[in-house]
Write a protein that holds these residues in place. Structure first.
Motif, PDB file in Angstrom:
ATOM      1  N   ASN A   1      -5.944   4.545   0.916  1.00 44.13           N
ATOM      2  CA  ASN A   1      -4.936   3.865   1.148  1.00 44.13           C
ATOM      3  C   ASN A   1      -4.978   3.137   2.757  1.00 44.13           C
ATOM      4  N   VAL A   2      -5.744   4.256   3.835  1.00 49.13           N
ATOM      5  CA  VAL A   2      -5.350   3.051   4.374  1.00 49.13           C
ATOM      6  C   VAL A   2      -6.563   1.928   5.226  1.00 49.13           C
TER       7      VAL A   2
ATOM      8  N   GLU B   1      -4.889  -1.274   3.131  1.00 46.43           N
ATOM      9  CA  GLU B   1      -3.757  -1.870   4.267  1.00 46.43           C
ATOM     10  C   GLU B   1      -4.342  -2.371   5.497  1.00 46.43           C
TER      11      GLU B   1
ATOM     12  N   VAL C   1       1.056   4.770   7.968  1.00 49.41           N
ATOM     13  CA  VAL C   1       0.555   4.624   6.499  1.00 49.41           C
ATOM     14  C   VAL C   1       0.158   6.070   6.166  1.00 49.41           C
TER      15      VAL C   1
ATOM     16  N   THR D   1       1.493  -0.986  -0.001  1.00 52.55           N
ATOM     17  CA  THR D   1      -0.302   0.181   0.033  1.00 52.55           C
ATOM     18  C   THR D   1       0.483   0.888  -0.438  1.00 52.55           C
TER      19      THR D   1
ATOM     20  N   THR E   1      -1.164   1.017  10.062  1.00 53.61           N
ATOM     21  CA  THR E   1      -2.247   1.957   9.843  1.00 53.61           C
ATOM     22  C   THR E   1      -1.645   3.534  10.234  1.00 53.61           C
TER      23      THR E   1
ATOM     24  N   GLY F   1       2.855   4.522   1.119  1.00 49.10           N
ATOM     25  CA  GLY F   1       2.908   4.804   2.250  1.00 49.10           C
ATOM     26  C   GLY F   1       3.551   3.337   3.533  1.00 49.10           C
ATOM     27  N   THR F   2       3.999   2.063   2.499  1.00 53.05           N
ATOM     28  CA  THR F   2       4.403   1.270   3.654  1.00 53.05           C
ATOM     29  C   THR F   2       6.086   1.077   3.399  1.00 53.05           C
TER      30      THR F   2
ATOM     31  N   ARG G   1       2.520   9.407   6.924  1.00 55.12           N
ATOM     32  CA  ARG G   1       3.565   9.245   6.082  1.00 55.12           C
ATOM     33  C   ARG G   1       2.994   9.772   4.709  1.00 55.12           C
TER      34      ARG G   1
ATOM     35  N   HIS H   1       2.485   0.056  -6.255  1.00 57.53           N
ATOM     36  CA  HIS H   1       1.964  -0.726  -5.143  1.00 57.53           C
ATOM     37  C   HIS H   1       0.510  -1.898  -5.563  1.00 57.53           C
TER      38      HIS H   1
END
Length: 186
Positions: free
Chosen positions: A134-135, A138, A117, A26, A114, A28-29, A120, A94
């Motif tokens: 996106n959260v 994840e 994520v 995802t 999360t 932000g990871t 970020r 992604h």
């Protein structure tokens, strides 16, 4: 084929002496950070697919609401096919399910809490709806599930990517894989 058939076998691609690795997860990871660290540590060529999509127009337009391009999977695969054939590639993207399974020797799925994520993506200036989506991805393990559905379990490595220490440990694990791959494919 019968023994008296003189038809030559179909051409095969040469065996790779260096692996192709996909680093996915995802947004932000920590994919881009990890991919850069891995490529530098083991001498793989880094391809950030998001940049490739923009640079080579491998999309079908732009989605204003989510501030992203509409991916054209066929264009991306066509563009990358030749570069993947020889091995030695570290791919950062992604999502993963549309890439041909034959391309990769290792698929690394990065996971993060999360809160990490969220923080970020917020620091990057993502719109709130894109952060929320996106959260949620994840939480629901969307990318991890996509990898499990698309690739053999034995080539998938799921790694936590919350801290710099974890990122460094991940690079060491991936580097160990690359070393073993190269040793066994000389």
């Amino acid at each position: 084929m019968s023994s008296d058939d003189n038809t030559p076998p179909p051409p095969t691609s040469p065996a790779r002496s260096s692996p192709n690795i996909l680093i996915t997860g995802t947004p932000g990871t920590g994919k881009t950070t990890a991919a850069g660290m891995v490529a530098d540590a083991v001498g793989l060529e880094l391809v950030t697919v998001g940049d490739l999509i923009k640079q080579r127009n491998l999309h079908d337009g732009y989605d204003e609401e989510f501030d992203t391009y509409w991916l054209n999977e066929d264009k991306v695969v066509d563009e990358m096919e030749e570069m993947m054939a020889g091995g030695g590639m570290c791919i950062d993207f992604h999502t993963c399910g549309f890439f041909p399974e034959r391309w990769f020797d290792l698929v690394v799925v990065l996971r993060a809490d999360t809160k990490n994520v969220y923080d970020r993506l917020e620091r990057r200036g993502y719109k709130q709806n894109k952060i929320d989506e996106n959260v949620e991805c994840e939480i629901m393990q969307v990318v991890a599930d996509d990898a499990r559905e698309s690739y053999k379990a034995e080539i998938i490595m799921e790694l936590s990517s919350n801290t710099l220490d974890e990122m460094e440990d991940n690079v060491e694990k991936i580097a160990a894989f690359v070393s073993e791959f190269r040793r066994s494919h000389q």
